[in-house]
Design an enzyme around this catalytic site. Structure first.
Site, PDB file in Angstrom:
ATOM      1  N   ASN A 192       8.693  22.923  -3.922  1.00  0.00           N
ATOM      2  CA  ASN A 192       7.257  23.207  -3.741  1.00  0.00           C
ATOM      3  C   ASN A 192       6.899  23.346  -2.263  1.00  0.00           C
ATOM      4  OD1 ASN A 192       5.972  22.819  -6.572  1.00  0.00           O
ATOM      5  ND2 ASN A 192       7.358  21.076  -6.328  1.00  0.00           N
ATOM      6  N   GLU A 227       5.114  25.145 -17.928  1.00  0.00           N
ATOM      7  CA  GLU A 227       5.314  23.781 -17.410  1.00  0.00           C
ATOM      8  C   GLU A 227       4.715  22.786 -18.396  1.00  0.00           C
ATOM      9  OE1 GLU A 227       5.088  23.026 -12.772  1.00  0.00           O
ATOM     10  OE2 GLU A 227       3.230  23.892 -13.533  1.00  0.00           O
ATOM     11  N   GLU A 258       8.087  27.424  -4.637  1.00  0.00           N
ATOM     12  CA  GLU A 258       6.886  27.507  -5.456  1.00  0.00           C
ATOM     13  C   GLU A 258       5.660  27.424  -4.559  1.00  0.00           C
ATOM     14  OE1 GLU A 258       6.877  24.688  -8.646  1.00  0.00           O
ATOM     15  OE2 GLU A 258       8.832  25.338  -9.404  1.00  0.00           O
ATOM     16  N   GLU A 276      13.476  21.695 -10.713  1.00  0.00           N
ATOM     17  CA  GLU A 276      12.412  21.657  -9.718  1.00  0.00           C
ATOM     18  C   GLU A 276      12.535  20.339  -8.960  1.00  0.00           C
ATOM     19  OE1 GLU A 276       8.325  21.989 -11.060  1.00  0.00           O
ATOM     20  OE2 GLU A 276       7.562  21.854  -9.010  1.00  0.00           O
ATOM     21  N   ASP A 320       3.030  29.102  -8.613  1.00  0.00           N
ATOM     22  CA  ASP A 320       2.880  27.838  -9.339  1.00  0.00           C
ATOM     23  C   ASP A 320       1.460  27.699  -9.876  1.00  0.00           C
ATOM     24  OD1 ASP A 320       3.595  25.386 -10.301  1.00  0.00           O
ATOM     25  OD2 ASP A 320       3.949  24.445  -8.350  1.00  0.00           O
TER      26      ASP A 320
HETATM   27  P1  C2E Z   1       3.743  20.607  -9.904  1.00  0.00           P
HETATM   28  O1  C2E Z   1       4.414  21.476  -8.895  1.00  0.00           O
HETATM   29  O2  C2E Z   1       2.882  21.286 -10.878  1.00  0.00           O
HETATM   30  O3  C2E Z   1       4.889  19.756 -10.558  1.00  0.00           O
HETATM   31  C1  C2E Z   1       4.959  19.503 -11.877  1.00  0.00           C
HETATM   32  C2  C2E Z   1       4.375  18.208 -12.190  1.00  0.00           C
HETATM   33  O4  C2E Z   1       4.286  18.022 -13.600  1.00  0.00           O
HETATM   34  C3  C2E Z   1       5.268  17.052 -11.733  1.00  0.00           C
HETATM   35  O5  C2E Z   1       4.460  15.977 -11.382  1.00  0.00           O
HETATM   36  C4  C2E Z   1       6.038  16.680 -12.990  1.00  0.00           C
HETATM   37  O6  C2E Z   1       6.511  15.366 -13.041  1.00  0.00           O
HETATM   38  C5  C2E Z   1       4.959  16.891 -14.046  1.00  0.00           C
HETATM   39  N1  C2E Z   1       5.541  17.168 -15.374  1.00  0.00           N
HETATM   40  C6  C2E Z   1       6.689  17.821 -15.663  1.00  0.00           C
HETATM   41  N2  C2E Z   1       6.880  17.906 -17.012  1.00  0.00           N
HETATM   42  C7  C2E Z   1       5.802  17.306 -17.590  1.00  0.00           C
HETATM   43  C8  C2E Z   1       5.438  17.080 -18.935  1.00  0.00           C
HETATM   44  O7  C2E Z   1       6.111  17.453 -19.929  1.00  0.00           O
HETATM   45  N3  C2E Z   1       4.227  16.446 -19.142  1.00  0.00           N
HETATM   46  C9  C2E Z   1       3.472  16.043 -18.088  1.00  0.00           C
HETATM   47  N4  C2E Z   1       2.303  15.405 -18.368  1.00  0.00           N
HETATM   48  N5  C2E Z   1       3.803  16.227 -16.790  1.00  0.00           N
HETATM   49  C10 C2E Z   1       4.968  16.875 -16.550  1.00  0.00           C
HETATM   50  P2  C2E Z   1       4.729  15.233 -10.088  1.00  0.00           P
HETATM   51  O8  C2E Z   1       6.157  15.102  -9.846  1.00  0.00           O
HETATM   52  O9  C2E Z   1       3.877  14.033 -10.124  1.00  0.00           O
HETATM   53  O10 C2E Z   1       4.163  16.227  -9.019  1.00  0.00           O
HETATM   54  C11 C2E Z   1       2.838  16.477  -8.941  1.00  0.00           C
HETATM   55  C12 C2E Z   1       2.574  17.539  -7.973  1.00  0.00           C
HETATM   56  O11 C2E Z   1       2.941  17.110  -6.698  1.00  0.00           O
HETATM   57  C13 C2E Z   1       3.396  18.778  -8.164  1.00  0.00           C
HETATM   58  O12 C2E Z   1       2.854  19.544  -9.153  1.00  0.00           O
HETATM   59  C14 C2E Z   1       3.375  19.409  -6.850  1.00  0.00           C
HETATM   60  O13 C2E Z   1       2.193  20.165  -6.700  1.00  0.00           O
HETATM   61  C15 C2E Z   1       3.315  18.228  -5.958  1.00  0.00           C
HETATM   62  N6  C2E Z   1       4.623  18.013  -5.380  1.00  0.00           N
HETATM   63  C16 C2E Z   1       5.652  17.298  -5.900  1.00  0.00           C
HETATM   64  N7  C2E Z   1       6.691  17.335  -5.031  1.00  0.00           N
HETATM   65  C17 C2E Z   1       6.319  18.086  -3.981  1.00  0.00           C
HETATM   66  C18 C2E Z   1       6.985  18.516  -2.813  1.00  0.00           C
HETATM   67  O14 C2E Z   1       8.144  18.202  -2.541  1.00  0.00           O
HETATM   68  N8  C2E Z   1       6.270  19.270  -1.947  1.00  0.00           N
HETATM   69  C19 C2E Z   1       4.984  19.645  -2.193  1.00  0.00           C
HETATM   70  N9  C2E Z   1       4.355  20.385  -1.308  1.00  0.00           N
HETATM   71  N10 C2E Z   1       4.353  19.284  -3.308  1.00  0.00           N
HETATM   72  C20 C2E Z   1       5.024  18.497  -4.207  1.00  0.00           C
HETATM   73 CA    CA Z   2       5.718  22.969  -8.809  1.00  0.00          CA
HETATM   74 CA    CA Z   3       2.760  23.331 -11.444  1.00  0.00          CA
END
Ligand code: C2E
Ligand code: CA
Ligand code: CA
Length: 792
Positions: free
Chosen positions: A620, A739, A652, A565, A682
C-alpha cells in the site's frame, strides 16, 4: 652716610634679578625628572647662590667706613661655595615634596644659607680697625633672611604662573636685602691704625667687575634656559594641539569642572567654536551622565548624553576621563582630559543587529526568539496587574497549496499580506509574531473580559483573512485556523499557553479549518496521547519494531493463491497490537509516513524474493507518498537492492491520492509503471470512482472495497455496485479483485460474476511471513492443508 647709594641700587637690582630667575628655574624642577631635574636644581642653586653672593659683595662695595678695606680671597670664595651649596640644598628640599612642611624646611635652609654666606663673607672682610657686633641685631638679620625665604617658597608653591614667580622672587630678594642691611647696622668699626690691611687682599675695584660680570652671566644664562625651555614647550604644545585636532574622538581638557580646551572634533560634535565652549560646565551643560558619578570618574568608560549647543537631539557618547598631570597643577585643581566618542554609528549598527535578531525578515513581525522574551514580559505584567491575556496560535489553511500552485514568491506575498492584515487589527500592547512557515502567534494583552475578548479578536482575524488576496492576477484564498489559550485558566507560563493553544489549533483544523477553537482540558488528553504515540512510532520505525503481515490473494477460477498484500502491524510493547487505521494517520500527520512506507516496501520485497514460488506482493502507498517527488527512485532502489523482479511488485493506491496534486501523482505513477511495477486502484467505489480517473491512467487492477463485498446479498445497492465495477473492469480490460471476502456465499457470487481474484478471511487472514510456507513453497503445499487461517 657709610653706603654709596648707587652701588646699593645695583646690589638691589642684581638681587632681584637673581632671585626671580632662581624662582623661575625653581618652577621647572617640578615638572621634570632625573637628569633634567638635577640640571634645573643645579642651575637654580647656582643662580640663587651666586646672585645672593654678588648682592652681598656689591653692597659691601657700597659700604665705605672711611678706612682702607680688603677681602681675604679664600674666605670670599668659601662664602660663594656656601651660598651655592646651602641655598641650592634649600631649593632641593623645597622641591622634594608638595607640602608646606617641605616648603618651610626648604625656606629655613635657604635663609640660613644666605646668613651663612653673609657672615662667612664678613669674616673675610678686613678693615683698619676693630669690628664690633651687636648680637641682637645679628639675630634679627638672620630672622629676616629666613622669613623672606620661607615666605618666598610658600608663595611659589606649585604655581607656574609668572606673577607667582615674581612675587616669590621679590619676597626672597627682600629677605636677602633685609638680612644684609640689618646685619650691616649691627657693625661698629672702631678705627685702629695698628691694624694692617695686607697687600694681597682683593681690592674693591677688581671685585666690582668680577662680581658683576660673573653674576650677570649666570643670571642671563638662567633666563636664557628658561626662555628656550618655554619656547620648546610652546612648540610641543602646538604639536599636541594639531594631534588633538586630527583625532577622531572629541578631546576636552577640563579644569575645575569647566572646559579649558577642546579639539576640533569635540567642537564639531557640540556644534560650537572653541571660544564658545571654553569656560562652560562640562557636567550638566555639555554632558549628562546617568547616575551620580560623572566626568571625574576617571580611568573608566562611561556613557553619557552630549548636549549640542544648537539644542538638537542629545548624542549618545562614551566618555573616558584621565587625570592630567603635566607637572604644573595639582590634582585638587581638577585637571582632567576627557576623550569623547560619538556612539551614534555604533548604536545604529547595534540597533540594526538587534532588529534583525528579533524580527522575521519577511513580514517584519517579531520572530520566535522575540516572542519568547516579549511573552514572558507580558506574563509578568499581567500577573502583577491581574489583567487577562490570551494566546492565539494561527495557521494559514491554504498556504502550502498556494506555494505549490503559484510558486514561493506567491507564498511569500501571501505571508506578508496575512501579517499585515493581522497587524492592522491588533491594538497595542497586543502583538503578533511569526514562528516560521505559515504559523503566527498573537498575544492579546489586557482583554477586559476573557474569553469574550479573545473570541471577538479571533472572529475579526478570520473575517479579515477570508477576503481573497490577489497576486499577479491570481485570486488566492487565505483562510486561517486559530487555537486560543487563556492565562491563567489554561496556563501561566509561556510554554503551557503555547502548547495548549497549539492543541486548540489542531482541533480547529480537524473541525474543518477556517475557524477558532478554545483550548479544553479533554483536548489535552487525546492530543497528548496522539503526540506520544507519534513519538513512539518514530522510535519504532527507527528500531524496526514494526512488522509486516501478509494476506493471500487467490484466483477465483481455481482458488490458487497468486499473491499477498503486505499489511503493516505495530506490536506496541505496552498497548499490544495497534491496527494500522490508528497509526497510519498519525504517521501521515507527523511526517513519518515516508519512512514507514519505505520500511514496509523494503521488508515486503526482501520477503517476497525469498519465496520459492514467484508470487506477487502488493504494497500500500499512502496518498502522501504518491505526492512525494523521489518516490520512483526510492522504489527503484528497493527493487535493485532486494533483487525482486519489478513485475512481481504491485503498488496499491487510492483514488484520493490523485486529488491532492493530480499532475505530480500521475507523473509518479507513470514513472513507477515505467519501472515495470504494477499499479492497483485500492478501495474502488468509496471515492469518486470516476471513469475519468480510470481513463487517465492504465491501472493494472481494481480492488472493490470490502464495504461493498460484505453487503452482497444484503443490500441491493451494494450488489449493484459490485456488478457495475466488475462490468467496468471488463469493459476497460482491467482485472478486478474483491476484498473482504469472508463467506462461501460471497465467494460463489463473485465467481459467478467473473471476478478475477478474491482476498479475505475466506482465503486467509493477514499473517506473519513464517506462516506462508504452504503457499510459497511448492513442496510444503503437498503436505500442509490447502487453506489455513491465522489470526489477523
Ligand atoms: P486496505 O488496503 O483496504 O487493507 C485491507 C484491510 O482489510 C486490512 O486491514 C485487512 O486486514 C482487512 N481485511 C482483509 N480481509 C478481510 C475480511 O475478510 N474481512 C474484514 N472485515 N477485513 C478484512 P488492516 O490490515 O487493518 O489495514 C487497514 C488499512 O491500513 C489498509 O486498508 C490500508 O489502507 C492501511 N495499511 C495497511 N498497511 C499499510 C501500509 O503498509 N502502508 C499504507 N500506506 N497503508 C497501510
Ligand atoms: Ca490495500
Ligand atoms: Ca482496500
Amino acid at each position: 652716610m657709610e653706603h654709596d647709594l648707587r652701588l646699593v641700587v645695583v646690589a638691589a637690582v642684581v638681587c632681584f634679578a637673581a632671585c626671580m630667575t632662581a624662582f623661575r628655574l625653581f618652577s621647572r624642577i617640578r615638572g621634570s625628572q632625573g637628569m633634567v631635574r638635577a640640571a634645573w636644581l643645579l642651575l637654580t642653586g647656582l643662580v640663587a647662590g651666586s646672585g645672593v653672593w654678588a648682592t652681598h659683595f656689591i653692597a659691601m662695595l657700597a659700604y665705605a667706613p672711611g678706612l682702607p678695606t680688603g677681602y681675604e680671597p679664600l674666605g670670599t670664595l668659601a662664602s660663594l661655595m656656601i651660598a651655592v651649596v646651602v641655598i641650592g640644598g634649600g631649593f632641593a628640599v623645597g622641591a622634594a615634596r608638595r607640602d608646606s612642611d617641605n616648603q618651610v624646611a626648604g625656606g629655613v635652609l635657604i635663609g640660613l644659607g644666605v646668613a651663612a654666606m653673609h657672615y662667612e663673607g664678613m669674616a673675610a672682610f678686613q678693615t683698619q680697625g676693630e669690628i664690633v657686633w651687636e648680637h641682637a641685631i645679628v639675630g634679627a638679620s638672620v630672622l629676616f633672611g629666613v622669613v623672606g625665604a620661607v615666605a618666598a617658597l610658600l608663595v611659589a608653591g606649585r604655581a607656574r604662573t609668572l606673577s607667582r614667580q615674581l612675587m616669590a622672587g621679590s619676597l626672597f630678594a627682600m629677605g636677602v636685602c633685609a638680612l644684609h642691611f640689618t646685619s650691616m647696622g649691627a657693625i661698629t668699626v672702631i678705627p685702629d691704625p695698628t691694624v694692617v690691611v695686607p697687600e694681597q687682599l682683593l681690592s674693591g675695584g677688581v671685585l666690582t667687575f668680577a662680581i658683576t660680570g660673573i653674576t650677570s652671566m649666570i643670571v642671563l644664562g638662567g633666563l636664557g634656559a628658561v626662555v628656550i625651555e618655554a619656547q620648546t614647550s610652546r612648540s610641543a604644545l602646538e604639536r599636541t594641539r594639531r594631534l588633538a585636532n586630527a583625532a577622531y574622538e572629541g578631546i576636552v581638557v577640563v579644569e575645575e569642572g569647566r572646559v579649558n580646551d577642546a579639539n576640533a572634533a569635540f567642537c564639531a560634535l557640540v556644534g560650537a567654536s572653541l571660544d564658545e565652549v571654553r569656560g562652560m560646565w562640562v557636567e550638566g551643560e555639555l554632558l549628562a551622565f546617568d547616575g551620580a558619578v560623572g566626568a571625574r570618574d576617571v580611568e573608566r568608560r562611561r556613557e553619557a548624553m552630549l548636549r549640542p549647543r544648537d539644542g538638537s537631539v542629545e548624542i549618545p557618547v562614551e566618555v573616558f576621563a584621565r587625570v592630567l598631570d603635566d607637572g604644573r597643577r595639582t590634582e585638587s585643581a581638577g585637571l582632567f582630559v576627557l576623550a569623547i566618542r560619538d556612539l551614534r554609528e555604533r548604536r545604529s549598527a547595534e540597533e540594526k543587529i538587534r532588529y534583525l535578531a528579533e524580527h522575521d525578515g519577511l513580514t517584519g513581525l517579531p520572530n520566535r526568539n522575540a516572542l519568547q522574551t516579549r511573552l514572558s514580559a507580558a506574563l509578568d505584567r499581567v500577573e502583577a496587574s491581574r489583567e487577562g491575556l490570551a494566546l492565539l496560535c494561527l495557521d494559514l489553511d491554504k498556504f502550502k497549496e498556494a506555494n505549490d500552485l503559484h510558486g514561493h514568491a506567491a507564498g511569500d506575498a501571501l505571508l506578508v499580506e496575512a501579517a499585515n492584515r493581522i497587524s492592522e487589527i491588533l491594538p497595542a500592547p497586543s502583538f503578533a509574531a511569526r514562528l516560521g512557515g505559515d504559523e503566527f502567534v498573537i498575544v492579546q494583552i489586557g482583554g477586559r473580559d476573557q474569553p469574550a475578548a479573545a473570541a471577538e479578536l479571533a472572529n475579526r482575524i478570520l473575517e479579515s483573512l477570508r477576503k481573497p488576496f490577489i497576486y499577479e492576477g491570481h485570486e488566492l484564498s487565505l483562510s486561517v485556523s486559530i487555537g486560543v489559550s487563556l492565562c491563567p485558566d489554561d496556563g501561566r507560563t509561556a510554554a503551557a499557553l503555547m502548547a495548549n493553544a497549539d492543541m486548540a489549533l489542531y482541533r480547529a483544523k480537524e473541525s474543518g479549518r477556517d475557524r477558532y477553537r478554545f483550548f479544553k482540558r479533554e483536548m489535552d488528553e487525546t492530543i497528548r496521547e496522539r503526540r506520544s504515540l507519534a513519538r513512539e512510532l518514530k522510535a519504532a520505525i527507527a528500531a524496526e519494531e514494526l512488522m509486516v503481515y501478509y494476506q493471500p490473494q487467490a484466483r477465483t477460477s481455481d482458488g490458487e493463491v497468486c499473491g499477498f498484500e503486505a499489511l503493516v502491524r505495530w506490536n506496541h510493547p505496552t498497548r499490544g497490537m495497534i491496527p494500522p487505521v490508528e497509526f497510519i494517520p498519525i504517521a501521515e500527520e507527523s511526517g513519518l509516513i515516508e519512512a514507514l512506507g519505505a520500511f514496509v516496501l523494503n521488508r515486503a520485497c526482501a520477503d517476497a524474493v525469498a519465496w520459492e514460488r514467484p508470487l506477487n506482493v502488493a504494497v500500500n502507498l499512502s496518498p502522501l507518498q504518491l505526492n512525494q517527488p523521489g518516490l520512483s527512485a526510492m522504489v527503484h532502489g528497493v527493487l535493485i537492492e532486494s533483487g525482486l523482479p519489478p513485475r512481481r511488485l504491485e503498488l496499491e493506491v487510492t483514488e484520493s491520492a490523485l486529488f491532492k496534486d493530480y499532475q505530480r501523482a500521475l507523473d509518479n505513477l507513470r514513472q513507477l509503471k515505467a519501472l515495470g511495477v504494477r499499479i492497483a486502484m485500492d478501495d474502488f467505489g468509496t471515492g469518486y470512482s470516476s471513469l475519468s480517473t480510470l481513463q487517465s491512467f492504465p491501472f493494472d487492477k481494481l480492488k472493490i472495497d470490502k464495504s461493498f463485498v460484505e453487503s452482497i446479498h444484503r443490500h441491493d445497492r451494494a450488489t449493484a455496485i459490485v456488478k457495475a465495477v466488475l462490468s467496468l473492469g471488463r469493459s476497460l480490460d482491467i482485472p478486478v479483485v474483491a476484498e473482504g471476502v469472508e463467506t462461501g456465499e460471497q465467494l460463489a457470487f463473485l465467481r459467478g460474476e467473473n471476478c478475477a481474484e478474491v482476498q479475505g478471511y475466506a482465503i486467509g487472514r493477514p499473517a506473519p511471513v513464517e506462516t506462508l510456507a504452504n503457499w510459497t513453497n511448492p513442496l510444503a503445499r503437498k503436505t500442509a492443508p490447502r487453506r489455513r487461517s491465522t489470526a489477523a
